[in-house]
Motif scaffolding. Structure first.
Motif, PDB file in Angstrom:
ATOM      1  N   LEU A  82      29.390  25.374  76.202  1.00  0.00           N
ATOM      2  CA  LEU A  82      30.016  24.177  76.768  1.00  0.00           C
ATOM      3  C   LEU A  82      29.991  23.046  75.752  1.00  0.00           C
ATOM      4  CD1 LEU A  82      28.490  24.133  80.357  1.00  0.00           C
ATOM      5  CD2 LEU A  82      30.821  24.729  79.706  1.00  0.00           C
ATOM      6  N   ARG A  83      31.071  22.293  75.725  1.00  0.00           N
ATOM      7  CA  ARG A  83      31.109  21.119  74.841  1.00  0.00           C
ATOM      8  C   ARG A  83      30.013  20.143  75.252  1.00  0.00           C
ATOM      9  NH1 ARG A  83      35.247  19.760  71.481  1.00  0.00           N
ATOM     10  NH2 ARG A  83      36.931  21.270  71.366  1.00  0.00           N
ATOM     11  N   ARG A  84      29.486  19.478  74.286  1.00  0.00           N
ATOM     12  CA  ARG A  84      28.365  18.565  74.503  1.00  0.00           C
ATOM     13  C   ARG A  84      28.686  17.443  75.489  1.00  0.00           C
ATOM     14  NH1 ARG A  84      25.632  15.092  69.702  1.00  0.00           N
ATOM     15  NH2 ARG A  84      24.102  14.025  70.971  1.00  0.00           N
ATOM     16  N   PHE A  85      29.907  16.939  75.442  1.00  0.00           N
ATOM     17  CA  PHE A  85      30.251  15.784  76.269  1.00  0.00           C
ATOM     18  C   PHE A  85      31.045  16.144  77.517  1.00  0.00           C
ATOM     19  CE2 PHE A  85      29.511  14.024  72.008  1.00  0.00           C
ATOM     20  CZ  PHE A  85      28.443  13.195  72.330  1.00  0.00           C
ATOM     21  N   ILE A  86      30.929  17.395  77.935  1.00  0.00           N
ATOM     22  CA  ILE A  86      31.543  17.828  79.191  1.00  0.00           C
ATOM     23  C   ILE A  86      30.418  18.256  80.122  1.00  0.00           C
ATOM     24  CG2 ILE A  86      32.919  19.656  80.287  1.00  0.00           C
ATOM     25  CD1 ILE A  86      34.705  17.698  78.925  1.00  0.00           C
ATOM     26  N   ASN A  87      30.403  17.728  81.316  1.00  0.00           N
ATOM     27  CA  ASN A  87      29.427  18.132  82.323  1.00  0.00           C
ATOM     28  C   ASN A  87      30.156  18.911  83.402  1.00  0.00           C
ATOM     29  OD1 ASN A  87      27.204  16.665  81.150  1.00  0.00           O
ATOM     30  ND2 ASN A  87      28.199  14.810  81.876  1.00  0.00           N
ATOM     31  N   ILE A  88      29.578  20.022  83.799  1.00  0.00           N
ATOM     32  CA  ILE A  88      30.163  20.839  84.852  1.00  0.00           C
ATOM     33  C   ILE A  88      29.102  21.060  85.917  1.00  0.00           C
ATOM     34  CG2 ILE A  88      31.216  23.049  85.453  1.00  0.00           C
ATOM     35  CD1 ILE A  88      32.389  23.157  82.641  1.00  0.00           C
ATOM     36  N   TYR A  89      29.506  20.853  87.163  1.00  0.00           N
ATOM     37  CA  TYR A  89      28.604  20.998  88.295  1.00  0.00           C
ATOM     38  C   TYR A  89      29.146  22.051  89.244  1.00  0.00           C
ATOM     39  CZ  TYR A  89      26.710  16.631  86.586  1.00  0.00           C
ATOM     40  OH  TYR A  89      26.140  15.673  85.790  1.00  0.00           O
ATOM     41  N   VAL A  90      28.250  22.883  89.766  1.00  0.00           N
ATOM     42  CA  VAL A  90      28.596  23.848  90.805  1.00  0.00           C
ATOM     43  C   VAL A  90      27.844  23.408  92.051  1.00  0.00           C
ATOM     44  CG1 VAL A  90      28.464  26.243  91.556  1.00  0.00           C
ATOM     45  CG2 VAL A  90      28.922  25.721  89.155  1.00  0.00           C
ATOM     46  N   ASN A  91      28.611  23.034  93.063  1.00  0.00           N
ATOM     47  CA  ASN A  91      28.001  22.545  94.310  1.00  0.00           C
ATOM     48  C   ASN A  91      26.960  21.463  94.019  1.00  0.00           C
ATOM     49  OD1 ASN A  91      29.571  24.459  95.667  1.00  0.00           O
ATOM     50  ND2 ASN A  91      27.980  26.002  95.441  1.00  0.00           N
ATOM     51  N   ASP A  92      27.316  20.500  93.181  1.00  0.00           N
ATOM     52  CA  ASP A  92      26.493  19.342  92.819  1.00  0.00           C
ATOM     53  C   ASP A  92      25.288  19.664  91.932  1.00  0.00           C
ATOM     54  OD1 ASP A  92      28.189  17.596  94.246  1.00  0.00           O
ATOM     55  OD2 ASP A  92      27.114  18.022  96.102  1.00  0.00           O
ATOM     56  N   GLU A  93      25.205  20.878  91.389  1.00  0.00           N
ATOM     57  CA  GLU A  93      24.103  21.219  90.488  1.00  0.00           C
ATOM     58  C   GLU A  93      24.646  21.426  89.078  1.00  0.00           C
ATOM     59  OE1 GLU A  93      20.418  24.380  90.077  1.00  0.00           O
ATOM     60  OE2 GLU A  93      21.509  24.254  91.954  1.00  0.00           O
ATOM     61  N   ASP A  94      24.010  20.782  88.100  1.00  0.00           N
ATOM     62  CA  ASP A  94      24.420  20.863  86.702  1.00  0.00           C
ATOM     63  C   ASP A  94      24.282  22.311  86.207  1.00  0.00           C
ATOM     64  OD1 ASP A  94      24.656  20.688  83.884  1.00  0.00           O
ATOM     65  OD2 ASP A  94      23.750  18.701  83.855  1.00  0.00           O
ATOM     66  N   VAL A  95      25.378  22.878  85.675  1.00  0.00           N
ATOM     67  CA  VAL A  95      25.349  24.276  85.235  1.00  0.00           C
ATOM     68  C   VAL A  95      24.395  24.503  84.071  1.00  0.00           C
ATOM     69  CG1 VAL A  95      27.645  24.846  86.079  1.00  0.00           C
ATOM     70  CG2 VAL A  95      27.347  24.078  83.723  1.00  0.00           C
ATOM     71  N   ARG A  96      24.057  23.473  83.347  1.00  0.00           N
ATOM     72  CA  ARG A  96      23.118  23.653  82.238  1.00  0.00           C
ATOM     73  C   ARG A  96      21.748  24.099  82.744  1.00  0.00           C
ATOM     74  NH1 ARG A  96      26.685  19.795  80.080  1.00  0.00           N
ATOM     75  NH2 ARG A  96      27.356  20.354  77.981  1.00  0.00           N
ATOM     76  N   PHE A  97      21.450  23.807  84.025  1.00  0.00           N
ATOM     77  CA  PHE A  97      20.184  24.238  84.619  1.00  0.00           C
ATOM     78  C   PHE A  97      20.359  25.524  85.429  1.00  0.00           C
ATOM     79  CE2 PHE A  97      19.923  19.588  84.203  1.00  0.00           C
ATOM     80  CZ  PHE A  97      18.883  19.529  83.293  1.00  0.00           C
ATOM     81  N   MET A  98      21.563  26.085  85.388  1.00  0.00           N
ATOM     82  CA  MET A  98      21.865  27.300  86.150  1.00  0.00           C
ATOM     83  C   MET A  98      22.234  28.466  85.231  1.00  0.00           C
ATOM     84  SD  MET A  98      24.363  25.652  89.067  1.00  0.00           S
ATOM     85  CE  MET A  98      24.717  27.232  89.815  1.00  0.00           C
ATOM     86  N   GLY A  99      22.116  28.275  83.924  1.00  0.00           N
ATOM     87  CA  GLY A  99      22.447  29.349  82.994  1.00  0.00           C
ATOM     88  C   GLY A  99      23.707  29.107  82.187  1.00  0.00           C
ATOM     89  N   GLY A 100      24.262  27.893  82.253  1.00  0.00           N
ATOM     90  CA  GLY A 100      25.449  27.574  81.463  1.00  0.00           C
ATOM     91  C   GLY A 100      26.635  28.450  81.831  1.00  0.00           C
ATOM     92  N   LEU A 101      27.253  29.060  80.831  1.00  0.00           N
ATOM     93  CA  LEU A 101      28.433  29.890  81.081  1.00  0.00           C
ATOM     94  C   LEU A 101      28.106  31.137  81.891  1.00  0.00           C
ATOM     95  CD1 LEU A 101      30.165  29.620  77.605  1.00  0.00           C
ATOM     96  CD2 LEU A 101      30.828  28.489  79.728  1.00  0.00           C
ATOM     97  N   GLU A 102      26.832  31.515  81.958  1.00  0.00           N
ATOM     98  CA  GLU A 102      26.398  32.676  82.735  1.00  0.00           C
ATOM     99  C   GLU A 102      26.097  32.313  84.193  1.00  0.00           C
ATOM    100  OE1 GLU A 102      26.544  35.722  81.381  1.00  0.00           O
ATOM    101  OE2 GLU A 102      27.308  34.662  79.625  1.00  0.00           O
ATOM    102  N   ALA A 103      26.196  31.039  84.553  1.00  0.00           N
ATOM    103  CA  ALA A 103      25.913  30.613  85.931  1.00  0.00           C
ATOM    104  C   ALA A 103      26.759  31.421  86.909  1.00  0.00           C
ATOM    105  CB  ALA A 103      26.194  29.119  86.097  1.00  0.00           C
ATOM    106  N   GLU A 104      26.097  31.975  87.921  1.00  0.00           N
ATOM    107  CA  GLU A 104      26.795  32.793  88.901  1.00  0.00           C
ATOM    108  C   GLU A 104      27.534  31.934  89.911  1.00  0.00           C
ATOM    109  OE1 GLU A 104      24.270  35.705  90.699  1.00  0.00           O
ATOM    110  OE2 GLU A 104      23.571  36.446  88.761  1.00  0.00           O
ATOM    111  N   LEU A 105      28.718  32.394  90.283  1.00  0.00           N
ATOM    112  CA  LEU A 105      29.541  31.688  91.257  1.00  0.00           C
ATOM    113  C   LEU A 105      29.806  32.586  92.454  1.00  0.00           C
ATOM    114  CD1 LEU A 105      32.167  30.161  88.802  1.00  0.00           C
ATOM    115  CD2 LEU A 105      30.093  29.086  89.693  1.00  0.00           C
ATOM    116  N   SER A 106      30.063  31.944  93.597  1.00  0.00           N
ATOM    117  CA  SER A 106      30.373  32.672  94.830  1.00  0.00           C
ATOM    118  C   SER A 106      31.648  32.116  95.435  1.00  0.00           C
ATOM    119  CB  SER A 106      29.232  32.510  95.835  1.00  0.00           C
ATOM    120  OG  SER A 106      28.037  33.016  95.316  1.00  0.00           O
ATOM    121  N   ASP A 107      32.284  32.926  96.246  1.00  0.00           N
ATOM    122  CA  ASP A 107      33.486  32.505  96.950  1.00  0.00           C
ATOM    123  C   ASP A 107      33.195  31.221  97.724  1.00  0.00           C
ATOM    124  OD1 ASP A 107      36.154  32.799  97.767  1.00  0.00           O
ATOM    125  OD2 ASP A 107      35.534  33.739  99.635  1.00  0.00           O
TER     126      ASP A 107
END
Length: 92
Positions: free
Chosen positions: A52-77
């Motif tokens: 992930l680019r340094r200045f882009i933040n991505i959240y899954v259901n309000d949780e920062d993906v950097r604490f969920m495994g980054g690009l490996e963060a699991e997603l659900s329907d």
């Protein structure tokens, strides 16, 4: 699997002005590949050198993906992914 992705104003040129789009993927990396297939050029704005680019933040259901495994963060329907550019600045 349908996942809603909220797009910031600065990246809406890639989504024809849409504030939210849907994509699929069991992981964030797969979701970004799905976004790229439908919205060419957006991936290079999100990923640099395989991460992930340094200045882009991505959240899954309000949780920062950097604490969920980054690009490996699991997603659900039904998950909601929010892309936010980092804001810099300070007092003048």
């Amino acid at each position: 699997m349908a996942i809603e992705v909220r797009i910031p104003t600065i990246l809406r040129t890639y989504t024809d002005g849409e504030k939210a789009v849907t994509a699929d993927g069991a992981s964030l990396g797969a979701l970004i590949d799905s976004l790229e297939a439908d919205h060419p050029g957006i991936k290079e704005r999100l990923i640099e050198n395989g991460d992930l680019r340094r200045f882009i933040n991505i959240y899954v259901n309000d949780e920062d993906v950097r604490f969920m495994g980054g690009l490996e963060a699991e997603l659900s329907d039904g998950d909601q992914v929010v892309v936010l550019p980092a804001v810099a600045g300070g007092a003048a």
